[in-house]
Design an enzyme around this catalytic site. Structure first.
Site, PDB file in Angstrom:
ATOM      1  N   ASP A  19       0.865  -1.166   0.000  1.00 55.99           N
ATOM      2  CA  ASP A  19       0.000   0.000   0.000  1.00 55.99           C
ATOM      3  C   ASP A  19       0.916   1.235   0.000  1.00 55.99           C
ATOM      4  O   ASP A  19       2.118   1.125   0.262  1.00 55.99           O
ATOM      5  CB  ASP A  19      -0.881  -0.035   1.249  1.00 55.99           C
ATOM      6  CG  ASP A  19      -1.668   1.236   1.449  1.00 55.99           C
ATOM      7  OD1 ASP A  19      -2.391   1.646   0.523  1.00 55.99           O
ATOM      8  OD2 ASP A  19      -1.543   1.838   2.532  1.00 55.99           O
ATOM      9  N   ASP A  21      -0.152   5.185   0.993  1.00 55.26           N
ATOM     10  CA  ASP A  21      -0.381   6.140   2.076  1.00 55.26           C
ATOM     11  C   ASP A  21      -0.457   5.427   3.422  1.00 55.26           C
ATOM     12  O   ASP A  21      -1.256   4.515   3.611  1.00 55.26           O
ATOM     13  CB  ASP A  21      -1.674   6.910   1.834  1.00 55.26           C
ATOM     14  CG  ASP A  21      -1.585   7.815   0.621  1.00 55.26           C
ATOM     15  OD1 ASP A  21      -0.920   8.854   0.711  1.00 55.26           O
ATOM     16  OD2 ASP A  21      -2.169   7.466  -0.420  1.00 55.26           O
TER      17      ASP A  21
END
Length: 228
Positions: A19, A21
């Site tokens: 991922d 953020d």
């Protein structure tokens, strides 16, 4: 035996799926500034929903607010444009740049709920380069926690998600990794409170190592597990 040892000791993987953020970089300050300004237009106290915006597409967050008379797609686009303009405080998670620099180009991917233009902007602000496999909001019909995004990234790397490791920080992304059949590592650098999770949990990447075996597969090592 630690959580990490029990899951990863002696095991190798085709690739790592990150991922973005909250996992490779922190954008929480900028994102919450933008969403707070946007919510004020509708008389909404952003503190009531900010905890839920992380890890999912902006359009899904807007829809969940059920604001009468708005176009969620148009509002999400406006929010994205504002986020592209505001990257103050966006920075790499400690150790992230060094960790990914050890990985061969064909052994890692970024899988983010952010639109591509915003993802590229934030990566640049954090001093990170996008890998060749870079899955963004435009690439998938349904966002996290749907597992399609991680499955797509694994396929583009020539493998399957259950042979990859997913690095995540948010509940929606963790559920996506689990649904894809992948082992999950949780990064908690941006968490304000401890997360109750069965997965190996690290504040950042300073306690983690990645090595490439002669057959090209990855092994992940831990110097000292730091669960919070």
């Amino acid at each position: 035996m630690t959580q990490f040892d029990a899951l990863f000791d002696g095991r190798s993987f085709a690739a790592i799926l990150f991922d973005m953020d909250g996992t490779l970089l922190s954008s929480i300050e900028a994102a919450e500034r933008v969403w707070t300004r946007w919510a004020a237009q509708f008389g909404i106290d952003a503190r009531t929903f900010l905890h839920g915006i992380h890890g999912q597409r902006a359009v899904d967050s807007v829809r969940q607010l059920n604001i009468p008379g708005i176009d969620p797609v148009a509002e999400a686009n406006a929010i994205t444009l504002a986020e592209i303009e505001d990257v103050e405080g966006v920075r790499a998670i400690p150790g992230a740049r060094e960790f990914v620099s050890k990985l061969p180009e064909n052994r890692w991917a970024i899988v983010t709920s952010a639109p591509r233009a915003l993802a590229v902007r934030r990566l640049a602000a954090a001093g990170l380069k996008p890998p060749s496999v870079f899955i963004t909001a435009e690439d998938i019909p349904r966002g996290k926690p749907d597992p399609a995004c991680y499955q797509l990234a694994a396929r583009q790397l020539g493998g399957t998600a259950d042979d990859c490791v997913v690095f995540e920080d948010a509940a929606a992304g963790i559920r996506a990794g689990e649904a894809a059949g992948a082992p999950v590592v949780v990064i908690t650098a941006t968490h304000q409170h401890p997360m109750d999770t069965p997965h190996p949990t690290y504040v950042d990447y300073n306690a983690l190592d990645a090595t490439i075996r002669p057959d090209g597969r990855l092994q992940i090592g831990s110097r000292s597990p730091r669960k919070i």
